[in-house]
Design a protein around this motif. Structure first.
Motif, PDB file in Angstrom:
ATOM      1  N   ARG A  68      -8.709 -18.018   1.743  1.00 15.48           N
ATOM      2  CA  ARG A  68      -8.933 -17.847   3.177  1.00 15.48           C
ATOM      3  C   ARG A  68      -9.359 -19.180   3.773  1.00 15.48           C
ATOM      4  NH1 ARG A  68      -6.661 -13.966   2.079  1.00 15.48           N
ATOM      5  NH2 ARG A  68      -7.181 -11.773   2.328  1.00 15.48           N
ATOM      6  N   LYS A 208       3.995  -4.283  -3.095  1.00 13.07           N
ATOM      7  CA  LYS A 208       3.446  -3.226  -2.246  1.00 13.07           C
ATOM      8  C   LYS A 208       4.502  -2.520  -1.401  1.00 13.07           C
ATOM      9  CE  LYS A 208       1.469  -6.539   1.093  1.00 13.07           C
ATOM     10  NZ  LYS A 208       1.187  -7.708   0.241  1.00 13.07           N
ATOM     11  N   GLU A 244      -2.737   2.458  -0.896  1.00  9.55           N
ATOM     12  CA  GLU A 244      -3.481   2.724   0.335  1.00  9.55           C
ATOM     13  C   GLU A 244      -4.052   4.133   0.446  1.00  9.55           C
ATOM     14  OE1 GLU A 244      -1.116   1.403   3.654  1.00  9.55           O
ATOM     15  OE2 GLU A 244      -1.286  -0.706   3.072  1.00  9.55           O
ATOM     16  N   PHE A 263      -5.970  -1.475  -0.570  1.00 12.40           N
ATOM     17  CA  PHE A 263      -7.077  -1.185   0.339  1.00 12.40           C
ATOM     18  C   PHE A 263      -7.821   0.080  -0.071  1.00 12.40           C
ATOM     19  CE2 PHE A 263      -4.599  -3.494   3.946  1.00 12.40           C
ATOM     20  CZ  PHE A 263      -4.951  -4.713   3.393  1.00 12.40           C
TER      21      PHE A 263
END
Ligand code: C2E
Ligand code: CA
Ligand code: CA
Ligand code: CA
Length: 284
Positions: A68, A208, A244, A263
């Motif tokens: 990040r 994903k 998810e 997540f």
């Protein structure tokens, strides 16, 4: 001078050379790149860690490091916005070395508290052509006293197809050190089984794209079931990413997938949050 250096780094590595004249976004990219280089040099980047759950017993057994960039005035910049530019301008080697150094140091810190986790780190296509990388990784592991088996390096299928011979050599040396190689985003690239069978791969990460809609999409369920079986028949561990919801976890458990990341398991988090979680008495 900056531009000349980008081009020099690119050609020295034998990869695509950044041609500033041909780049319509040149001023923006140059400022992005010089700011990114400053951020790397001043340790202003951060690593977030996303937990991975072992489906056999529900425990967290690893984390993936995701870079990040808290860019002044722009908030937290996603790697999607700077990793590709770093690759194209010959700066990915610097970025990767920063990520490896920080990730290995923090994994060693967790291991010292008695709660070791396996650490997955993303390599870019260009890194796999860098023949000095294995020695550099060995050096970092030695300095931080982290066993090679604690490290997993993720590469995409396209990385391997791009530079087959150099890539094979680099990946074999890493594997010989005891590091696991994982194929990332499996299923979306031009999968070449011809290369796959020559690589020292230990893990497949199912992209994903196939995992996010498992709960409702029958085709995706057929694809994921087949990829898990393929991976296992080749002797690989299989991790599904982009999980998810609970129904997807249940399905993945049913088809024997080894690990889930997404997540629903947990969001990527700063190191301090991960360390606090591991210190909790019920740490999975
Ligand atoms: P990736 O390696 O496929 O990483 C997974 C991405 O999916 C991460 O995005 C993560 O935050 C996101 N994700 C995790 N769980 C879920 C979920 O349940 N649903 C959805 N929709 N997304 C989920 P992120 O952190 O933005 O990273 C994007 C890409 O940037 C990564 O994709 C990877 O290719 C690249 N990247 C990240 N960190 C590094 C790095 O240190 N070095 C290099 N070379 N590339 C990196
Ligand atoms: Ca990855
Ligand atoms: Ca991935
Ligand atoms: Ca991806």
């Amino acid at each position: 001078a900056e531009v000349a250096e980008f081009a020099a780094v690119g050609s020295a590595r034998g990869v695509d050379v950044y041609d500033p004249q041909a780049d319509p976004h040149r001023p923006e990219r140059l400022s992005l790149m010089s700011e990114l280089r400053t951020a790397i040099e001043t340790d202003a980047l951060e690593l977030y860690y996303q937990p991975q759950r072992r489906l056999a017993d529900g425990r967290i057994d690893g984390v993936e490091a995701l870079v990040r960039w808290p860019r002044p005035g722009r908030g937290m910049v996603s790697p999607e916005q700077f990793v590709t530019v770093a690759e194209e301008t010959g700066n990915i080697g610097r970025l990767t070395r920063w990520v490896l150094a920080r990730g290995i140091a923090q994994a060693a810190e967790l291991a010292r508290t008695g709660q070791p986790l396996r650490l997955s780190i993303n390599l870019s296509a260009r890194d796999i052509g860098d023949t000095e990388l294995p020695d550099h990784v060995a050096h970092l592991l030695r300095v931080h006293q982290l066993p090679a088996t604690a490290l997993i390096l993720e590469v995409t299928e396209s990385a391997v197809i791009g530079e087959p011979e150099a890539a094979l050599q680099v990946l074999r040396r890493l594997a010989d050190m005891g590091i696991d190689v994982a194929i990332d985003d499996f299923g979306v690239g031009q999968t070449s089984f011809a290369y796959l069978r020559r690589l020292p791969v230990r893990e497949l990460k199912i992209d994903k794209m196939f995992v996010q809609h498992l709960a409702t999409d029958e085709t995706d369920r057929v694809i994921v079931r087949s990829l898990v079986e393929l991976g296992h028949r080749l002797g690989y561990r299989v991790t599904a990413e982009g999980v998810e919801d609970e129904d997807s976890i249940a399905f993945l458990g049913e088809v024997g997938c080894d690990r889930a990341q997404g997540f629903h398991v947990d969001r990527p988090m700063p190191f301090a949050a991960l360390a606090a979680r591991r210190a909790a008495p019920d740490a999975g």
